[in-house]
Every structure is written in structure tokens, then in C-alpha cells.
Design a protein around this motif. Structure first.
Motif, PDB file in Angstrom:
ATOM      1  N   GLY A  62      20.270  -5.471  -5.903  1.00 49.94           N
ATOM      2  CA  GLY A  62      19.574  -5.069  -4.695  1.00 49.94           C
ATOM      3  C   GLY A  62      19.016  -3.666  -4.838  1.00 49.94           C
ATOM      4  N   LEU A  63      17.803  -3.460  -4.328  1.00 42.74           N
ATOM      5  CA  LEU A  63      17.208  -2.134  -4.399  1.00 42.74           C
ATOM      6  C   LEU A  63      16.278  -1.906  -3.213  1.00 42.74           C
ATOM      7  CD1 LEU A  63      14.036  -2.540  -5.496  1.00 42.74           C
ATOM      8  CD2 LEU A  63      15.228  -2.926  -7.651  1.00 42.74           C
ATOM      9  N   HIS A  64      15.997  -0.632  -2.982  1.00 40.45           N
ATOM     10  CA  HIS A  64      15.052  -0.206  -1.947  1.00 40.45           C
ATOM     11  C   HIS A  64      13.881   0.436  -2.679  1.00 40.45           C
ATOM     12  CE1 HIS A  64      15.183   1.229   2.530  1.00 40.45           C
ATOM     13  NE2 HIS A  64      14.008   0.743   2.212  1.00 40.45           N
ATOM     14  N   LEU A  65      12.686  -0.001  -2.366  1.00 35.25           N
ATOM     15  CA  LEU A  65      11.494   0.446  -3.095  1.00 35.25           C
ATOM     16  C   LEU A  65      10.428   0.861  -2.103  1.00 35.25           C
ATOM     17  CD1 LEU A  65       9.802  -1.221  -6.129  1.00 35.25           C
ATOM     18  CD2 LEU A  65       8.487  -0.979  -4.022  1.00 35.25           C
ATOM     19  N   TRP A  66       9.698   1.938  -2.422  1.00 33.73           N
ATOM     20  CA  TRP A  66       8.561   2.338  -1.599  1.00 33.73           C
ATOM     21  C   TRP A  66       7.496   2.973  -2.478  1.00 33.73           C
ATOM     22  CZ3 TRP A  66      13.565   4.095  -0.723  1.00 33.73           C
ATOM     23  CH2 TRP A  66      13.866   5.374  -1.206  1.00 33.73           C
ATOM     24  N   GLN A  67       6.268   3.027  -1.946  1.00 28.00           N
ATOM     25  CA  GLN A  67       5.151   3.600  -2.692  1.00 28.00           C
ATOM     26  C   GLN A  67       4.721   4.917  -2.059  1.00 28.00           C
ATOM     27  OE1 GLN A  67       1.839   0.994  -3.362  1.00 28.00           O
ATOM     28  NE2 GLN A  67       0.612   2.541  -4.390  1.00 28.00           N
ATOM     29  N   LEU A  68       4.582   5.946  -2.906  1.00 34.24           N
ATOM     30  CA  LEU A  68       4.114   7.259  -2.472  1.00 34.24           C
ATOM     31  C   LEU A  68       2.617   7.392  -2.768  1.00 34.24           C
ATOM     32  CD1 LEU A  68       7.047   9.500  -3.793  1.00 34.24           C
ATOM     33  CD2 LEU A  68       6.776   8.485  -1.524  1.00 34.24           C
ATOM     34  N   SER A 105      -0.605   5.166  -9.628  1.00 35.90           N
ATOM     35  CA  SER A 105       0.319   4.783  -8.556  1.00 35.90           C
ATOM     36  C   SER A 105       1.716   5.348  -8.794  1.00 35.90           C
ATOM     37  CB  SER A 105       0.395   3.261  -8.452  1.00 35.90           C
ATOM     38  OG  SER A 105      -0.865   2.723  -8.125  1.00 35.90           O
ATOM     39  N   VAL A 106       2.401   5.648  -7.689  1.00 36.90           N
ATOM     40  CA  VAL A 106       3.741   6.228  -7.750  1.00 36.90           C
ATOM     41  C   VAL A 106       4.667   5.419  -6.854  1.00 36.90           C
ATOM     42  CG1 VAL A 106       5.148   8.283  -7.370  1.00 36.90           C
ATOM     43  CG2 VAL A 106       2.772   8.531  -8.115  1.00 36.90           C
ATOM     44  N   PHE A 107       5.758   4.956  -7.435  1.00 31.83           N
ATOM     45  CA  PHE A 107       6.782   4.228  -6.692  1.00 31.83           C
ATOM     46  C   PHE A 107       8.113   4.963  -6.816  1.00 31.83           C
ATOM     47  CE2 PHE A 107       3.633   1.129  -7.954  1.00 31.83           C
ATOM     48  CZ  PHE A 107       3.491   0.318  -6.837  1.00 31.83           C
ATOM     49  N   GLU A 108       8.967   4.791  -5.829  1.00 28.77           N
ATOM     50  CA  GLU A 108      10.346   5.250  -5.936  1.00 28.77           C
ATOM     51  C   GLU A 108      11.278   4.090  -5.689  1.00 28.77           C
ATOM     52  OE1 GLU A 108      10.192  10.019  -5.022  1.00 28.77           O
ATOM     53  OE2 GLU A 108      11.060   8.709  -3.494  1.00 28.77           O
ATOM     54  N   ALA A 130       0.816  -1.206   0.000  1.00 33.59           N
ATOM     55  CA  ALA A 130       0.000   0.000   0.000  1.00 33.59           C
ATOM     56  C   ALA A 130       0.853   1.260   0.000  1.00 33.59           C
ATOM     57  CB  ALA A 130      -0.911  -0.008   1.230  1.00 33.59           C
ATOM     58  N   VAL A 131       0.187   2.394  -0.161  1.00 34.50           N
ATOM     59  CA  VAL A 131       0.869   3.684  -0.075  1.00 34.50           C
ATOM     60  C   VAL A 131       1.584   3.790   1.268  1.00 34.50           C
ATOM     61  CG1 VAL A 131       0.530   6.178   0.076  1.00 34.50           C
ATOM     62  CG2 VAL A 131      -0.725   4.848  -1.638  1.00 34.50           C
ATOM     63  N   GLY A 132       2.855   4.153   1.215  1.00 36.82           N
ATOM     64  CA  GLY A 132       3.670   4.264   2.429  1.00 36.82           C
ATOM     65  C   GLY A 132       4.499   3.039   2.746  1.00 36.82           C
ATOM     66  N   ASP A 133       4.192   1.905   2.097  1.00 37.19           N
ATOM     67  CA  ASP A 133       4.974   0.695   2.346  1.00 37.19           C
ATOM     68  C   ASP A 133       6.348   0.803   1.695  1.00 37.19           C
ATOM     69  OD1 ASP A 133       3.011  -0.487   3.821  1.00 37.19           O
ATOM     70  OD2 ASP A 133       2.293  -1.812   2.235  1.00 37.19           O
TER      71      ASP A 133
END
Length: 210
Positions: A159-165, A172-175, A146-149
Motif C-alpha cells: 500500500g502506498l500514497h502517491l501524489w503529483q507535484l 513530471s514530479v511524483f511523491e 494531473a498536478v495536485g492529484d
């Protein structure tokens, strides 16, 4: 003849790898990739039993309470992103004053400045999940992520770090954040994965977040 000292100029992590424009299918873009530059980034690791004191200090300085689970917490100019038990990434929209902030936080944490060691990208669009599903080892369905996860994962052995804004105008927006040394490999995978949907690439040089 006197030698002239070299002039060192900061170089974007994306320089020579990705550039603004459209890749893949023509027409309306199904995926939008925004390359992020100019942000400050550091790891914070709390001393044993010191997470609460560190969170209080961070909140008093920048208004962000450190999340206690895999989440991102955002305020006007800073984000705190969970990266492990008693470990976080602290991101500043701009680098001005960031070194002074980190010096103050070092009273409560082991601090490492990663501003030039990571590359970040924001992804959005109606087909962003379909593109990410080609390699990201996570279930990104809204019911599961979900948003914020936030999550530490991998794609194509990177390897990467991913989150949803919060959702944007096109959905949907991910970084995603990766080690600078792996940017070329990551971009090769993403460009191939997003090509069938059409991918519009832009660059945000002003800050690390929208």
C-alpha cells in the motif's frame, strides 16, 4: 563497573536499504529518486461534521486549507494531503514546533504523529511514468492524473500514497509515501523497475519537500 547507558540516534527509514548513487543503466538518468528525511507527518481525522472547523483551524495556523477531494495542497512549509473522507495527512518541512502544532489541532481532530512511521520519496525524470507503470495500479497519464492529484493505491502488494507535484526541470514530479516497515520491499521493486532507464538516487535530509 558502572554501565554506560546506550546512546539512541534517530535512524533514517532508508538507512541500510537505499543510498545515493546511480543504479541500472549508465549515462544520463531517466529517473531521479530523492529520498526524503526530516519532515514531520501526522494524520488528522475530523469529528463528525467537524471538517470545516478543522480546515479553518489548520489554515489559521499554517496557511493550508484541507482539500475536500483526493488532492495535495501545498504552502511554503506545510502540505495537506487528502487520505479519505474527513481524513488528511499534514506534513511539515521540518519537525521543529510540529508537536506544539499537533497539540493545538487536537482540539478539532483525532491526531496521530507518524513522523517516524512513514518513508517518502520524490521521483522525477523523463521516464518516471514508464517506471511507475510497471506496478502502480493507476493511470498516470497527464489527462487522467494531473498536478495536485493524490491517490491511495498499491504496488507489488504494498500500500502506498502517491501524489503529483508541479513539474520540475526534468519533467513530471511524483511523491510516494509508504509504511516504514515496507520500505525494503518497495525499494526492491522500484530499483528493478527503474534500472533499465538509469536511476540517480540522492538524499534530502533537510526537509520533506522541495
Amino acid at each position: 563497573m558502572a554501565e554506560t547507558a546506550p546512546s539512541w540516534v534517530p535512524r533514517s527509514a532508508w538507512a541500510g536499504i537505499a543510498q545515493a548513487g546511480q543504479i541500472g543503466s549508465p549515462g544520463p538518468a531517466g529517473v531521479t529518486a530523492t529520498l526524503l528525511d526530516g519532515f514531520g507527518l501526522a494524520t488528522l481525522i475530523a469529528a463528525p461534521g467537524g471538517a470545516a472547523a478543522l480546515s479553518d483551524l489548520v489554515e489559521s495556523r499554517v496557511g493550508v486549507a484541507l482539500p475536500s477531494s483526493p488532492r495535495i495542497v501545498s504552502r511554503a512549509s506545510h502540505d495537506a494531503i487528502w487520505s479519505g473522507p474527513d481524513q488528511w495527512l499534514l506534513r511539515a518541512a521540518a519537525r521543529e514546533g510540529f508537536a506544539d502544532l499537533l497539540e493545538a489541532l487536537s482540539a478539532q481532530a483525532a491526531v496521530s504523529d507518524l513522523s517516524d512511521a512513514r518513508a517518502a520519496m520524490r521521483l522525477s525524470g523523463p521516464h518516471v511514468r514508464a517506471a511507475l507503470a510497471k506496478g502502480v495500479m493507476l493511470d498516470l497519464h497527464p489527462a487522467a492524473f494531473a498536478v495536485g492529484d493524490a491517490a491511495l493505491t498499491s504496488v507489488a502488494h504494498i500500500g502506498l500514497h502517491l501524489w503529483q507535484l508541479a513539474d520540475g526541470p526534468d519533467g513530471s514530479v511524483f511523491e510516494i509515501m509508504v509504511a516504514r516497515s515496507m520500505v525494503g520491499s518497495f525499494w526492491s521493486w522500484l530499483a528493478a523497475s527503474a534500472a533499465e532507464f538509469g536511476c540517480r538516487v540522492s538524499i534530502d535530509r533537510a526537509a520533506g519537500r522541495g
